[in-house]
Write a protein that holds these residues in place. Structure first.
Motif, PDB file in Angstrom:
ATOM      1  N   ALA A   1     -14.114   1.129  20.520  1.00  0.00           N
ATOM      2  CA  ALA A   1     -13.796   2.420  19.896  1.00  0.00           C
ATOM      3  C   ALA A   1     -14.993   3.355  19.972  1.00  0.00           C
ATOM      4  O   ALA A   1     -16.112   2.942  20.274  1.00  0.00           O
ATOM      5  N   SER A   2     -14.746   4.613  19.663  1.00  0.00           N
ATOM      6  CA  SER A   2     -15.847   5.588  19.658  1.00  0.00           C
ATOM      7  C   SER A   2     -16.859   5.209  18.575  1.00  0.00           C
ATOM      8  O   SER A   2     -16.504   4.579  17.577  1.00  0.00           O
ATOM      9  N   PRO A   3     -18.126   5.574  18.771  1.00  0.00           N
ATOM     10  CA  PRO A   3     -19.160   5.217  17.780  1.00  0.00           C
ATOM     11  C   PRO A   3     -18.832   5.638  16.341  1.00  0.00           C
ATOM     12  O   PRO A   3     -19.064   4.851  15.420  1.00  0.00           O
ATOM     13  N   PRO A   4     -18.264   6.841  16.102  1.00  0.00           N
ATOM     14  CA  PRO A   4     -17.945   7.175  14.701  1.00  0.00           C
ATOM     15  C   PRO A   4     -16.915   6.223  14.082  1.00  0.00           C
ATOM     16  O   PRO A   4     -17.025   5.861  12.913  1.00  0.00           O
ATOM     17  N   ILE A   5     -15.946   5.791  14.862  1.00  0.00           N
ATOM     18  CA  ILE A   5     -14.919   4.883  14.343  1.00  0.00           C
ATOM     19  C   ILE A   5     -15.536   3.522  14.049  1.00  0.00           C
ATOM     20  O   ILE A   5     -15.300   2.938  12.989  1.00  0.00           O
ATOM     21  N   ALA A   6     -16.329   3.008  14.961  1.00  0.00           N
ATOM     22  CA  ALA A   6     -16.960   1.700  14.761  1.00  0.00           C
ATOM     23  C   ALA A   6     -17.884   1.715  13.550  1.00  0.00           C
ATOM     24  O   ALA A   6     -17.819   0.822  12.691  1.00  0.00           O
ATOM     25  N   ALA A   7     -18.734   2.728  13.451  1.00  0.00           N
ATOM     26  CA  ALA A   7     -19.658   2.815  12.310  1.00  0.00           C
ATOM     27  C   ALA A   7     -18.887   2.964  11.002  1.00  0.00           C
ATOM     28  O   ALA A   7     -19.213   2.319   9.993  1.00  0.00           O
TER      29      ALA A   7
ATOM     30  N   SER B   1     -15.818  10.053   8.300  1.00  0.00           N
ATOM     31  CA  SER B   1     -14.406  10.338   8.588  1.00  0.00           C
ATOM     32  C   SER B   1     -14.234  11.724   9.213  1.00  0.00           C
ATOM     33  O   SER B   1     -13.276  11.958   9.951  1.00  0.00           O
ATOM     34  N   PHE B   2     -15.150  12.639   8.936  1.00  0.00           N
ATOM     35  CA  PHE B   2     -15.050  13.983   9.504  1.00  0.00           C
ATOM     36  C   PHE B   2     -15.367  14.007  10.998  1.00  0.00           C
ATOM     37  O   PHE B   2     -15.147  15.016  11.663  1.00  0.00           O
ATOM     38  N   PHE B   3     -15.862  12.900  11.514  1.00  0.00           N
ATOM     39  CA  PHE B   3     -16.129  12.782  12.943  1.00  0.00           C
ATOM     40  C   PHE B   3     -15.040  11.984  13.661  1.00  0.00           C
ATOM     41  O   PHE B   3     -15.132  11.743  14.854  1.00  0.00           O
ATOM     42  N   ILE B   4     -14.026  11.574  12.904  1.00  0.00           N
ATOM     43  CA  ILE B   4     -12.870  10.870  13.465  1.00  0.00           C
ATOM     44  C   ILE B   4     -11.724  11.871  13.468  1.00  0.00           C
ATOM     45  O   ILE B   4     -11.161  12.187  12.429  1.00  0.00           O
TER      46      ILE B   4
ATOM     47  N   LEU C   1      -4.394  -1.237   8.687  1.00  0.00           N
ATOM     48  CA  LEU C   1      -3.792  -2.457   9.238  1.00  0.00           C
ATOM     49  C   LEU C   1      -2.379  -2.225   9.776  1.00  0.00           C
ATOM     50  O   LEU C   1      -1.687  -3.176  10.126  1.00  0.00           O
ATOM     51  N   LEU C   2      -1.960  -0.968   9.849  1.00  0.00           N
ATOM     52  CA  LEU C   2      -0.645  -0.657  10.425  1.00  0.00           C
ATOM     53  C   LEU C   2      -0.687  -0.874  11.935  1.00  0.00           C
ATOM     54  O   LEU C   2      -1.725  -0.651  12.574  1.00  0.00           O
ATOM     55  N   PRO C   3       0.438  -1.311  12.521  1.00  0.00           N
ATOM     56  CA  PRO C   3       0.479  -1.504  13.977  1.00  0.00           C
ATOM     57  C   PRO C   3       0.051  -0.237  14.723  1.00  0.00           C
ATOM     58  O   PRO C   3       0.390   0.878  14.329  1.00  0.00           O
ATOM     59  N   GLY C   4      -0.733  -0.449  15.773  1.00  0.00           N
ATOM     60  CA  GLY C   4      -1.221   0.655  16.574  1.00  0.00           C
ATOM     61  C   GLY C   4      -2.612   1.127  16.172  1.00  0.00           C
ATOM     62  O   GLY C   4      -3.261   1.848  16.926  1.00  0.00           O
ATOM     63  N   ARG C   5      -3.071   0.742  15.002  1.00  0.00           N
ATOM     64  CA  ARG C   5      -4.404   1.150  14.545  1.00  0.00           C
ATOM     65  C   ARG C   5      -5.439   0.131  15.035  1.00  0.00           C
ATOM     66  O   ARG C   5      -5.127  -1.025  15.319  1.00  0.00           O
ATOM     67  N   ILE C   6      -6.680   0.552  15.135  1.00  0.00           N
ATOM     68  CA  ILE C   6      -7.748  -0.309  15.658  1.00  0.00           C
ATOM     69  C   ILE C   6      -7.944  -1.538  14.791  1.00  0.00           C
ATOM     70  O   ILE C   6      -8.081  -2.660  15.305  1.00  0.00           O
ATOM     71  N   MET C   7      -7.952  -1.374  13.466  1.00  0.00           N
ATOM     72  CA  MET C   7      -8.172  -2.538  12.601  1.00  0.00           C
ATOM     73  C   MET C   7      -6.999  -3.515  12.665  1.00  0.00           C
ATOM     74  O   MET C   7      -7.193  -4.714  12.470  1.00  0.00           O
ATOM     75  N   TYR C   8      -5.803  -3.035  12.959  1.00  0.00           N
ATOM     76  CA  TYR C   8      -4.677  -3.940  13.189  1.00  0.00           C
ATOM     77  C   TYR C   8      -4.989  -4.830  14.391  1.00  0.00           C
ATOM     78  O   TYR C   8      -4.777  -6.045  14.355  1.00  0.00           O
ATOM     79  N   GLN C   9      -5.511  -4.218  15.444  1.00  0.00           N
ATOM     80  CA  GLN C   9      -5.881  -4.985  16.642  1.00  0.00           C
ATOM     81  C   GLN C   9      -7.003  -5.975  16.355  1.00  0.00           C
ATOM     82  O   GLN C   9      -6.999  -7.073  16.893  1.00  0.00           O
ATOM     83  N   VAL C  10      -7.953  -5.568  15.516  1.00  0.00           N
ATOM     84  CA  VAL C  10      -9.068  -6.445  15.169  1.00  0.00           C
ATOM     85  C   VAL C  10      -8.544  -7.678  14.437  1.00  0.00           C
ATOM     86  O   VAL C  10      -8.890  -8.820  14.763  1.00  0.00           O
ATOM     87  N   VAL C  11      -7.671  -7.467  13.463  1.00  0.00           N
ATOM     88  CA  VAL C  11      -7.215  -8.567  12.607  1.00  0.00           C
ATOM     89  C   VAL C  11      -6.110  -9.383  13.277  1.00  0.00           C
ATOM     90  O   VAL C  11      -6.134 -10.608  13.235  1.00  0.00           O
ATOM     91  N   PHE C  12      -5.149  -8.705  13.902  1.00  0.00           N
ATOM     92  CA  PHE C  12      -3.965  -9.402  14.404  1.00  0.00           C
ATOM     93  C   PHE C  12      -3.915  -9.520  15.915  1.00  0.00           C
ATOM     94  O   PHE C  12      -3.004 -10.150  16.455  1.00  0.00           O
TER      95      PHE C  12
END
Length: 132
Positions: A9-15, A58-61, A119-130
């Motif tokens: 993911a982009s650096p702002p999202i990861a951080a 969040s303002f950079f996402i 954690l909703l489908p399609g989101r990055i953290m959903y991919q991380v967890v599931f």
């Protein structure tokens, strides 16, 4: 569980995600630990810094653009920043009841509830967890 989607993911999202996870762990510790101790105060300051970082980052996402470059979640970020100031000020002024209420609400609504939405489908953290 794989962190590969987060690293891609982009650096702002990861951080944003990493510091939010740190705030979650620190917040759980604050909820169960004894209040008023020097440890509580030190961890609380760190938690406030983490929460402020998460709100500001969040303002950079800008992936869900609904209001110009922003989305309704950015209103929550402003509320989090305001609440951090009021909650911290309440503790310094000795209004521990207000401090406790604000900080608990920030933890449960500003961190845990919003975290569930990641954690909703399609989101990055959903991919991380599931996985994908």
């Amino acid at each position: 569980m794989t962190f590969a989607p987060l690293w891609a993911a982009s650096p702002p999202i990861a951080a944003h995600a990493i510091v939010a996870l740190a705030a979650l762990v620190l917040g759980i510790g604050q909820l169960v630990a004894r209040k008023g101790t020097s440890l509580h105060k030190a961890v609380g300051r760190l938690w406030v810094l983490c929460m402020a970082f998460v709100a500001v980052s969040s303002f950079f996402i800008l992936e869900f653009r609904l209001l110009g470059p922003f989305s309704p979640i950015h209103i929550l970020s402003l509320l989090v920043l305001y609440s951090l100031v009021i909650g911290t000020r309440a503790a310094r002024l000795g209004n521990l009841r207000l401090h406790k209420a604000i900080m608990r609400n920030l933890f449960w609504f500003g961190l845990v509830l919003t975290g569930w939405f990641t954690l909703l489908p399609g989101r990055i953290m959903y991919q991380v967890v599931f996985g994908s």
